[in-house]
Design a protein around this motif. Sequence first.
Motif, PDB file in Angstrom:
ATOM      1  N   GLU A  48       6.970   2.615   6.752  1.00  0.00           N
ATOM      2  CA  GLU A  48       7.041   1.976   5.434  1.00  0.00           C
ATOM      3  C   GLU A  48       8.498   1.644   5.118  1.00  0.00           C
ATOM      4  O   GLU A  48       9.360   2.516   5.161  1.00  0.00           O
ATOM      5  N   PHE A  50       9.199  -0.201   2.155  1.00  0.00           N
ATOM      6  CA  PHE A  50       9.251  -0.439   0.717  1.00  0.00           C
ATOM      7  C   PHE A  50       9.649  -1.887   0.415  1.00  0.00           C
ATOM      8  O   PHE A  50      10.612  -2.152  -0.307  1.00  0.00           O
ATOM      9  N   TRP A  56       4.023   0.773  -4.629  1.00  0.00           N
ATOM     10  CA  TRP A  56       4.326   2.180  -4.920  1.00  0.00           C
ATOM     11  C   TRP A  56       4.374   2.414  -6.424  1.00  0.00           C
ATOM     12  O   TRP A  56       4.904   1.578  -7.180  1.00  0.00           O
ATOM     13  N   ARG A  57       3.828   3.538  -6.822  1.00  0.00           N
ATOM     14  CA  ARG A  57       3.812   3.921  -8.234  1.00  0.00           C
ATOM     15  C   ARG A  57       4.302   5.361  -8.359  1.00  0.00           C
ATOM     16  O   ARG A  57       4.490   6.058  -7.361  1.00  0.00           O
ATOM     17  N   SER A  58       4.485   5.798  -9.587  1.00  0.00           N
ATOM     18  CA  SER A  58       4.965   7.160  -9.820  1.00  0.00           C
ATOM     19  C   SER A  58       4.228   7.772 -11.001  1.00  0.00           C
ATOM     20  O   SER A  58       3.679   7.062 -11.858  1.00  0.00           O
ATOM     21  N   THR A  69       9.302   3.117 -11.730  1.00  0.00           N
ATOM     22  CA  THR A  69       9.512   2.875 -10.299  1.00  0.00           C
ATOM     23  C   THR A  69       9.523   1.378 -10.018  1.00  0.00           C
ATOM     24  O   THR A  69       8.651   0.648 -10.500  1.00  0.00           O
ATOM     25  N   LEU A  96      13.182   1.648  -2.581  1.00  0.00           N
ATOM     26  CA  LEU A  96      12.359   2.055  -3.715  1.00  0.00           C
ATOM     27  C   LEU A  96      13.171   2.979  -4.618  1.00  0.00           C
ATOM     28  O   LEU A  96      13.706   3.991  -4.163  1.00  0.00           O
ATOM     29  N   THR A  98      13.322   5.206  -8.346  1.00  0.00           N
ATOM     30  CA  THR A  98      12.547   5.824  -9.423  1.00  0.00           C
ATOM     31  C   THR A  98      13.502   6.477 -10.420  1.00  0.00           C
ATOM     32  O   THR A  98      14.422   7.210 -10.024  1.00  0.00           O
ATOM     33  N   LEU A 112       5.591  10.196  -6.217  1.00  0.00           N
ATOM     34  CA  LEU A 112       5.613   8.784  -5.826  1.00  0.00           C
ATOM     35  C   LEU A 112       4.463   8.575  -4.856  1.00  0.00           C
ATOM     36  O   LEU A 112       4.347   9.319  -3.876  1.00  0.00           O
ATOM     37  N   TYR A 113       3.633   7.577  -5.104  1.00  0.00           N
ATOM     38  CA  TYR A 113       2.451   7.412  -4.267  1.00  0.00           C
ATOM     39  C   TYR A 113       2.126   5.937  -4.069  1.00  0.00           C
ATOM     40  O   TYR A 113       2.331   5.112  -4.965  1.00  0.00           O
ATOM     41  N   PRO A 114       1.609   5.569  -2.891  1.00  0.00           N
ATOM     42  CA  PRO A 114       1.180   4.184  -2.642  1.00  0.00           C
ATOM     43  C   PRO A 114      -0.207   3.949  -3.232  1.00  0.00           C
ATOM     44  O   PRO A 114      -0.963   4.893  -3.485  1.00  0.00           O
ATOM     45  N   GLY A 199       1.852  10.174  -0.287  1.00  0.00           N
ATOM     46  CA  GLY A 199       2.865  10.190  -1.334  1.00  0.00           C
ATOM     47  C   GLY A 199       3.985  11.169  -1.063  1.00  0.00           C
ATOM     48  O   GLY A 199       4.043  11.830  -0.016  1.00  0.00           O
TER      49      GLY A 199
END
Length: 241
Positions: A48, A50, A56-58, A69, A96, A98, A112-114, A199
């Motif tokens: 990955e 990024f 990606w989210r948080s 993020t 990435l 955050t 942090l997770y996809p 994540g």
Amino acid sequence: MKRYIIAALLISMAGFVFAQQQDEVGGTNAERLGIESAQQKLKEISVERFEFDGFWRSHMSPDQGYTTTRLFEGSPLGKKPIPEEEGMDIPDRYVLGTRVDYLHRGYSSFTLYPIRPIPIEGITKTISLWVAGRNFDHELHILLQDFFGKSYELYVGKLNFQGWKQLTVAVPPQAPDGRNGIIQRNYHYNNQMGIKIVGFRIDVDPLEALGSYYVYLDDVRAVTDLFAEESRDPDDMIDSW
């Protein structure tokens, strides 16, 4: 006198038998090691980078703080490309980032997770990524799913350093019985193997949970064994119906 001679002979024979057993065991281990080495094809791959906005989210518990993020242009200094990927013009423009805004000091964590798990082909040996942690005593963990979808987490390291640093974690091998540990392969299904990244979690040092915190990630890589992937029977049936 005869007793001493007999005792000496017995000790000598015992030593000879022990040495012979050691040679046999050592030979067996060496043979097994040779077979295992011959059945491995280790390769470093990029998992990955990024590069896709919104992938990606948080998340952080709302009573502890909130996160933001997004992607930023940049790249760690000293990052070397994978030799097999040189000249392939693969996008590698973003990192990435955050930001965490704490509501109060205390024990907390954020994730942090996809939007969907990221599979790693082959049998993964190590996972690495570049991190800019701003020299805080927070701890980074990677969250994984094994072959059967069971969740695991591995401690990657502390973020108490300045600038970018590549952190690496080894993935423990599964037990010989194939039923315990992080299972990456099942002998019933040769067409399915590997683990997935779901994540990253950062555990916050409560003494440093003040104001705002920034962390940046880039270029998740894995050293993986692709021997089984490239040795599959192309004529085998696929259980996907």
